[in-house]
Design an enzyme around this catalytic site. Structure first.
Site, PDB file in Angstrom:
ATOM      1  N   ASP A   1     -10.648  -9.661  -6.778  1.00 34.09           N
ATOM      2  CA  ASP A   1     -10.663  -9.444  -5.321  1.00 34.09           C
ATOM      3  C   ASP A   1     -10.494  -7.956  -5.019  1.00 34.09           C
ATOM      4  O   ASP A   1     -10.345  -7.546  -3.873  1.00 34.09           O
ATOM      5  CB  ASP A   1      -9.539 -10.241  -4.639  1.00 34.09           C
ATOM      6  CG  ASP A   1      -8.159  -9.978  -5.226  1.00 34.09           C
ATOM      7  OD1 ASP A   1      -8.063  -9.377  -6.310  1.00 34.09           O
ATOM      8  OD2 ASP A   1      -7.172 -10.373  -4.594  1.00 34.09           O
ATOM      9  N   HIS A   2     -10.536  -7.131  -6.057  1.00 32.62           N
ATOM     10  CA  HIS A   2     -10.247  -5.699  -5.916  1.00 32.62           C
ATOM     11  C   HIS A   2     -11.317  -4.942  -5.144  1.00 32.62           C
ATOM     12  O   HIS A   2     -11.020  -3.922  -4.520  1.00 32.62           O
ATOM     13  CB  HIS A   2     -10.070  -5.063  -7.288  1.00 32.62           C
ATOM     14  CG  HIS A   2      -9.060  -5.754  -8.141  1.00 32.62           C
ATOM     15  ND1 HIS A   2      -9.222  -7.055  -8.578  1.00 32.62           N
ATOM     16  CD2 HIS A   2      -7.870  -5.343  -8.621  1.00 32.62           C
ATOM     17  CE1 HIS A   2      -8.178  -7.408  -9.293  1.00 32.62           C
ATOM     18  NE2 HIS A   2      -7.340  -6.398  -9.338  1.00 32.62           N
TER      19      HIS A   2
ATOM     20  N   LYS B   1       2.561 -15.405  -7.300  1.00 28.93           N
ATOM     21  CA  LYS B   1       2.181 -14.279  -8.138  1.00 28.93           C
ATOM     22  C   LYS B   1       3.071 -13.107  -7.769  1.00 28.93           C
ATOM     23  O   LYS B   1       3.160 -12.729  -6.594  1.00 28.93           O
ATOM     24  CB  LYS B   1       0.734 -13.938  -7.872  1.00 28.93           C
ATOM     25  CG  LYS B   1       0.300 -12.747  -8.633  1.00 28.93           C
ATOM     26  CD  LYS B   1      -1.170 -12.568  -8.482  1.00 28.93           C
ATOM     27  CE  LYS B   1      -1.588 -11.482  -9.409  1.00 28.93           C
ATOM     28  NZ  LYS B   1      -2.237 -10.417  -8.712  1.00 28.93           N
TER      29      LYS B   1
ATOM     30  N   GLY C   1      -0.698  -7.872 -13.379  1.00 25.20           N
ATOM     31  CA  GLY C   1      -0.856  -6.811 -14.374  1.00 25.20           C
ATOM     32  C   GLY C   1      -0.638  -5.420 -13.816  1.00 25.20           C
ATOM     33  O   GLY C   1      -0.078  -4.552 -14.478  1.00 25.20           O
ATOM     34  N   GLY C   2      -1.108  -5.187 -12.592  1.00 21.48           N
ATOM     35  CA  GLY C   2      -1.035  -3.840 -12.015  1.00 21.48           C
ATOM     36  C   GLY C   2      -2.087  -2.933 -12.633  1.00 21.48           C
ATOM     37  O   GLY C   2      -3.065  -3.399 -13.212  1.00 21.48           O
TER      38      GLY C   2
ATOM     39  N   ARG D   1       6.165  -5.303   1.004  1.00 16.11           N
ATOM     40  CA  ARG D   1       5.249  -4.241   1.448  1.00 16.11           C
ATOM     41  C   ARG D   1       5.631  -3.751   2.836  1.00 16.11           C
ATOM     42  O   ARG D   1       6.246  -4.482   3.616  1.00 16.11           O
ATOM     43  CB  ARG D   1       3.820  -4.813   1.472  1.00 16.11           C
ATOM     44  CG  ARG D   1       2.640  -3.848   1.386  1.00 16.11           C
ATOM     45  CD  ARG D   1       2.637  -2.967   0.168  1.00 16.11           C
ATOM     46  NE  ARG D   1       2.546  -3.586  -1.127  1.00 16.11           N
ATOM     47  CZ  ARG D   1       1.402  -3.856  -1.772  1.00 16.11           C
ATOM     48  NH1 ARG D   1       0.255  -3.579  -1.240  1.00 16.11           N
ATOM     49  NH2 ARG D   1       1.429  -4.388  -2.983  1.00 16.11           N
TER      50      ARG D   1
ATOM     51  N   ASP E   1     -12.284   0.942  -8.357  1.00 14.11           N
ATOM     52  CA  ASP E   1     -11.632   0.338  -9.531  1.00 14.11           C
ATOM     53  C   ASP E   1     -12.634   0.069 -10.656  1.00 14.11           C
ATOM     54  O   ASP E   1     -12.279   0.045 -11.823  1.00 14.11           O
ATOM     55  CB  ASP E   1     -10.957  -0.997  -9.161  1.00 14.11           C
ATOM     56  CG  ASP E   1      -9.571  -0.806  -8.537  1.00 14.11           C
ATOM     57  OD1 ASP E   1      -9.130   0.355  -8.415  1.00 14.11           O
ATOM     58  OD2 ASP E   1      -8.950  -1.816  -8.162  1.00 14.11           O
TER      59      ASP E   1
ATOM     60  N   HIS F   1      -9.387  -2.704  -2.843  1.00 15.82           N
ATOM     61  CA  HIS F   1      -9.323  -1.279  -3.235  1.00 15.82           C
ATOM     62  C   HIS F   1     -10.668  -0.570  -3.107  1.00 15.82           C
ATOM     63  O   HIS F   1     -10.736   0.645  -3.269  1.00 15.82           O
ATOM     64  CB  HIS F   1      -8.868  -1.138  -4.697  1.00 15.82           C
ATOM     65  CG  HIS F   1      -7.540  -1.747  -4.988  1.00 15.82           C
ATOM     66  ND1 HIS F   1      -7.146  -2.141  -6.244  1.00 15.82           N
ATOM     67  CD2 HIS F   1      -6.486  -2.054  -4.171  1.00 15.82           C
ATOM     68  CE1 HIS F   1      -5.933  -2.653  -6.210  1.00 15.82           C
ATOM     69  NE2 HIS F   1      -5.508  -2.631  -4.955  1.00 15.82           N
TER      70      HIS F   1
ATOM     71  N   TYR G   1       4.194 -10.252  -2.062  1.00 14.43           N
ATOM     72  CA  TYR G   1       4.309  -8.813  -2.306  1.00 14.43           C
ATOM     73  C   TYR G   1       5.187  -8.146  -1.238  1.00 14.43           C
ATOM     74  O   TYR G   1       4.822  -8.120  -0.068  1.00 14.43           O
ATOM     75  CB  TYR G   1       2.916  -8.163  -2.270  1.00 14.43           C
ATOM     76  CG  TYR G   1       2.042  -8.411  -3.480  1.00 14.43           C
ATOM     77  CD1 TYR G   1       2.523  -9.058  -4.605  1.00 14.43           C
ATOM     78  CD2 TYR G   1       0.717  -7.964  -3.493  1.00 14.43           C
ATOM     79  CE1 TYR G   1       1.708  -9.261  -5.714  1.00 14.43           C
ATOM     80  CE2 TYR G   1      -0.100  -8.164  -4.599  1.00 14.43           C
ATOM     81  CZ  TYR G   1       0.405  -8.802  -5.706  1.00 14.43           C
ATOM     82  OH  TYR G   1      -0.393  -8.997  -6.808  1.00 14.43           O
TER      83      TYR G   1
ATOM     84  N   GLY H   1      -5.984  -8.607 -13.671  1.00 12.96           N
ATOM     85  CA  GLY H   1      -7.336  -8.194 -13.310  1.00 12.96           C
ATOM     86  C   GLY H   1      -7.735  -6.926 -14.022  1.00 12.96           C
ATOM     87  O   GLY H   1      -8.354  -6.944 -15.095  1.00 12.96           O
TER      88      GLY H   1
HETATM   89  P1  FBP Z   1      -4.242  -6.533 -11.049  1.00 14.99           P
HETATM   90  O1  FBP Z   1      -3.880  -7.377 -12.235  1.00 14.99           O
HETATM   91  O2  FBP Z   1      -5.466  -5.732 -11.287  1.00 14.99           O
HETATM   92  O3  FBP Z   1      -3.067  -5.724 -10.573  1.00 14.99           O
HETATM   93  O4  FBP Z   1      -4.620  -7.543  -9.877  1.00 14.99           O
HETATM   94  C1  FBP Z   1      -3.652  -8.188  -9.151  1.00 14.99           C
HETATM   95  C2  FBP Z   1      -3.831  -8.054  -7.659  1.00 14.99           C
HETATM   96  O5  FBP Z   1      -2.869  -8.842  -7.002  1.00 14.99           O
HETATM   97  C3  FBP Z   1      -5.193  -8.425  -7.146  1.00 14.99           C
HETATM   98  O6  FBP Z   1      -5.333  -9.795  -6.949  1.00 14.99           O
HETATM   99  C4  FBP Z   1      -5.242  -7.607  -5.881  1.00 14.99           C
HETATM  100  O7  FBP Z   1      -6.499  -7.213  -5.518  1.00 14.99           O
HETATM  101  C5  FBP Z   1      -4.475  -6.383  -6.240  1.00 14.99           C
HETATM  102  O8  FBP Z   1      -3.624  -6.706  -7.297  1.00 14.99           O
HETATM  103  C6  FBP Z   1      -3.673  -5.869  -5.073  1.00 14.99           C
HETATM  104  O9  FBP Z   1      -2.913  -4.799  -5.502  1.00 14.99           O
HETATM  105  P2  FBP Z   1      -2.161  -3.887  -4.457  1.00 14.99           P
HETATM  106  O10 FBP Z   1      -1.733  -4.752  -3.309  1.00 14.99           O
HETATM  107  O11 FBP Z   1      -1.028  -3.345  -5.237  1.00 14.99           O
HETATM  108  O12 FBP Z   1      -3.126  -2.846  -4.049  1.00 14.99           O
END
Ligand code: FBP
Length: 294
Positions: free
Chosen positions: A31-32, A193, A243-244, A161, A40, A36, A159, A270
């Site tokens: 979903d990046h 998650k 994973g981050g 935030r 990425d 983002h 999360y 991801g």
């Molecule tokens: P990653 O393993 O690449 O960190 O993906 C996890 C995730 O939750 C994705 O589903 C989402 O797009 C992204 O990280 C959001 O990361 P952030 O909110 O830190 O920008």
């Protein structure tokens, strides 16, 4: 997860990753591109084509991919994938250009869209502590009810935030990540998650303020014990670790080993998978499976 309806249990059973000892999940989020932007994918340009992630998930028999509606309709539905890769439909999202100090992720589609497509679960990002938290609670309430009605599992990206979290104790502190884990348990997630917490609290001073000051005597406990507490806070909700940013293999496998020992139920990685060349990602997934099985 014993208290889930039989329909939710049936879906979750399909998502358990084969070939691993224990009932574990290994999800691949993609979903990046929305969250983002395509930057990425510059780390590994072939990964911009969602077939890359779908093929990886299919070849390595992962629990499934996580994507937004557009990708699900145009790529996952292709006949080579639909029957062989499980789908988690991500229901809400936002771009990188929004004001993160007031983080909020609006709905882009419904639980019903997921059910019609044939998803095995739906995903929702909840921003704990954001000034827009009340809007999130309202939006989440409807999603949760719909997921109950359709008997489909609901995975919550919980999360911490927003500007208040940042100014107080930091989004990755042990105290805030534990709080996010508990919030998922309170609001009715089926799986949560979580980001791995950092070992030290980001802002020591703020630990002196309530409700975080109770953590002060525990600052020196081991990272593993902190992870145990995060897992405890998630309670009856299945917990996944994210994973981050890209990490080297040693650090990544150690994080998995520790979260596994702390009782996490799986991972959702991801960038750490699809930012690697295809064959390297396949071999890393094999190693991940071995670490989890051990
Ligand atoms: P990653 O393993 O690449 O960190 O993906 C996890 C995730 O939750 C994705 O589903 C989402 O797009 C992204 O990280 C959001 O990361 P952030 O909110 O830190 O920008």
């Amino acid at each position: 997860m014993d208290s889930l309806s039989s329909s939710k249990k049936r879906h979750l059973k399909k998502l358990i990753c084969p070939g691993i000892r224990g009932l574990k999940f290994l999800f691949l989020p993609i979903d990046h591109g929305l969250e983002h932007g395509p930057s990425d994918f510059l780390e590994n340009p072939p990964s911009i084509d969602p077939e890359y992630e779908l093929s990886l998930s299919m070849q390595c028999k992962l629990s499934g991919v996580v994507m937004h509606l557009g990708l699900a309709e145009k790529y996952w539905q292709r006949k080579q994938f639909k029957k062989r890769v499980n789908l988690v439909l991500k229901l809400n999202g936002k771009t990188f250009f929004g004001d993160d100090s007031e983080a909020f992720s609006p709905l882009l589609c419904s639980v019903e869209d997921g059910v019609k497509l044939g998803a095995e679960a739906v995903g929702y990002t909840f921003y704990v502590g954001s000034p827009k938290e009340a809007d999130d609670f309202r939006q989440f309430k409807k999603v949760r009810r719909e997921a109950e009605e359709f008997g489909i599992p609901l995975i919550v990206w919980s999360y911490p935030r927003g500007r208040i979290v940042e100014s107080k104790i930091g989004k990755d502190s042990w105290a805030t990540v534990s709080y996010a884990a508990r919030v998922a348990n309170e609001i009715g997630a089926d799986l949560v998650k979580l980001n791995l917490p950092v070992n030290e609290n980001e802002n020591e001073k703020e630990l002196n303020t309530s409700p975080f000051k109770n953590y002060l005597p525990y600052e020196k406990i081991s990272f593993l014990d902190k992870l145990f507490w995060v897992r405890e806070a998630a309670g009856a909700v299945g917990a996944l670790v994210s994973g981050g940013k890209y990490k080297n293999e040693i650090e990544l496998l150690e994080n998995i080993r520790l979260s596994n020992r702390a009782g996490f139920d799986g991972i959702m990685f991801g960038r750490n998978l699809w930012q690697r060349p295809y064959d390297e990602a396949v071999s890393l997934i094999e190693k991940i499976k071995r670490v989890i099985s051990d």
